[in-house]
Design a protein around this motif. Structure first.
Motif, PDB file in Angstrom:
ATOM      1  N   ARG A  72     -11.525   4.068   6.755  1.00  0.00           N
ATOM      2  CA  ARG A  72     -11.557   4.740   5.709  1.00  0.00           C
ATOM      3  C   ARG A  72     -11.981   6.132   5.458  1.00  0.00           C
ATOM      4  N   LEU A 109     -12.467  -1.362   9.109  1.00  0.00           N
ATOM      5  CA  LEU A 109     -12.358  -0.793   7.798  1.00  0.00           C
ATOM      6  C   LEU A 109     -13.094   0.530   7.411  1.00  0.00           C
ATOM      7  N   PRO A 152      -2.703   8.008   4.640  1.00  0.00           N
ATOM      8  CA  PRO A 152      -3.865   7.291   4.082  1.00  0.00           C
ATOM      9  C   PRO A 152      -3.641   5.799   3.692  1.00  0.00           C
ATOM     10  N   ALA A 153      -2.320   5.692   2.787  1.00  0.00           N
ATOM     11  CA  ALA A 153      -2.017   4.363   2.519  1.00  0.00           C
ATOM     12  C   ALA A 153      -1.749   3.387   3.587  1.00  0.00           C
ATOM     13  N   THR A 205      -4.974   2.360   5.399  1.00  0.00           N
ATOM     14  CA  THR A 205      -5.366   1.230   4.452  1.00  0.00           C
ATOM     15  C   THR A 205      -4.802  -0.023   4.565  1.00  0.00           C
ATOM     16  N   GLY A 262      -8.982   7.975   6.569  1.00  0.00           N
ATOM     17  CA  GLY A 262      -8.062   8.316   5.390  1.00  0.00           C
ATOM     18  C   GLY A 262      -8.553   9.241   4.449  1.00  0.00           C
ATOM     19  N   LEU A 267      -6.203  -3.587   6.388  1.00  0.00           N
ATOM     20  CA  LEU A 267      -6.005  -4.919   5.744  1.00  0.00           C
ATOM     21  C   LEU A 267      -5.513  -6.036   6.370  1.00  0.00           C
ATOM     22  N   GLN A 282       0.827  -1.292   0.042  1.00  0.00           N
ATOM     23  CA  GLN A 282      -0.066   0.037  -0.142  1.00  0.00           C
ATOM     24  C   GLN A 282       0.907   1.242   0.070  1.00  0.00           C
TER      25      GLN A 282
END
Length: 299
Positions: free
Chosen positions: A285, A281, A216-217, A220, A288, A224, A179
């Motif tokens: 999100r 999640l 943000p990456a 994420t 992010g 995950l 990511q």
């Protein structure tokens, strides 16, 4: 040709504007909507929803319905059983720790792979995805051989929480790296160089310039990694020990309930894991997106 003829042959402004406006409109599809090169037909959308329903939505609905076969009281009794609570708590705890470890070291690995050149870089970049390709039970067997009772390095971690964390860290490492890596590749280094010229330290540059773009990456990847960890089974089945109240994770508890012919209990715990993953999640999100909007406003 005379001047009067030229004037007569020239189209008026209204005709030109009408022709231009009619030519600029995109062609219409068979449903009357604008059809562009990047557009998606209703048939494609329907196919996507059908496949998503068959593969994801219907199984989730089936497991949810099964979890309530004994009513709400049966569901509540299943998820509040002492061993069930212990398994869920242990699963969430070790998954959070594994995700945080991968946030730190996954970001470092991505940074090294993007910003540094060294011998063997291609090999390192290739083995990052090994946990995706390797059967997870093989990872558990390898970890048991390394940290089990017959450890060649005299480190005995079998049937302990650190063993669970190591196993989950192994299988979730690629999520953060993959990511963060593409974001680092696309990141403009001119601002970093300008800050360095002005005398900013490396830590300040990373904290003030690089980290906000990567956040943000990173979030994420962390989400995950966490959601993969809470449902992991193969990598912990041998090294974890499956001790109720100590090292038994939720996936092993679910298997135990199926073995003793309690499918409703297994379904109930599965639904709880699904809810935890969904909430995690969703929160990441939202955070992010807010971070991305803040970065866009700063620019």
């Amino acid at each position: 040709m005379t001047a009067a003829g030229e004037v007569a042959s020239a189209p008026d402004n209204a005709s030109v504007q009408h022709a231009a406006s009619s030519n600029s409109q995109p062609p219409k599809g068979f449903l009357g909507r604008s059809r562009t090169f990047a557009g998606v037909s209703p048939a494609a959308i329907g196919t996507a929803w059908l496949w998503l329903s068959i593969i994801v939505l219907l199984p989730l609905a089936a497991i949810t319905v099964q979890s309530f076969d004994d009513g709400w009281s049966g569901f509540w009794d299943a998820v509040t059983a002492e061993n069930a609570i212990d398994a869920i708590w242990i699963t969430v705890l070790v998954s959070i720790v594994a995700a945080l470890i991968n946030v730190v070291f996954g970001t470092i690995i991505a940074w090294v792979l993007v910003r540094d050149d060294f011998r063997g870089k291609g090999f390192v970049n290739a083995i990052i995805d090994l946990p995706f390709a390797l059967p997870t039970i093989v990872a558990s067997l390898v970890l048991l051989s390394l940290y089990g009772p017959n450890s060649p390095i005299d480190i005995h971690l079998a049937a302990t929480k650190p063993a669970l964390i190591i196993a989950l860290t192994f299988v979730t490492l690629p999520f953060v790296v993959r990511q963060v890596q593409p974001v680092l590749i696309e990141l403009d280094t001119d601002v970093e160089e300008a800050a360095a010229v002005l005398g900013a330290r490396n830590g300040t540059i990373f904290r003030k310039i690089v980290l906000p773009s990567l956040l943000p990456a990173i979030l994420t990847g962390a989400g995950l990694a966490f959601t993969r960890a809470i449902g992991e089974f193969g990598s912990v089945v041998l090294i974890g020990g499956n001790i109720p109240g100590d090292t038994q994770v939720a996936s092993q508890y679910i298997q135990q309930q199926i073995e003793i012919d309690e499918p409703v209990n297994a379904a109930a715990i599965s639904v709880v894991l699904l809810l935890i993953a969904f909430v995690a999640l969703l929160v990441l999100r939202i955070v992010g997106r807010r971070q991305t909007k803040r970065e866009e406003l700063d620019r």
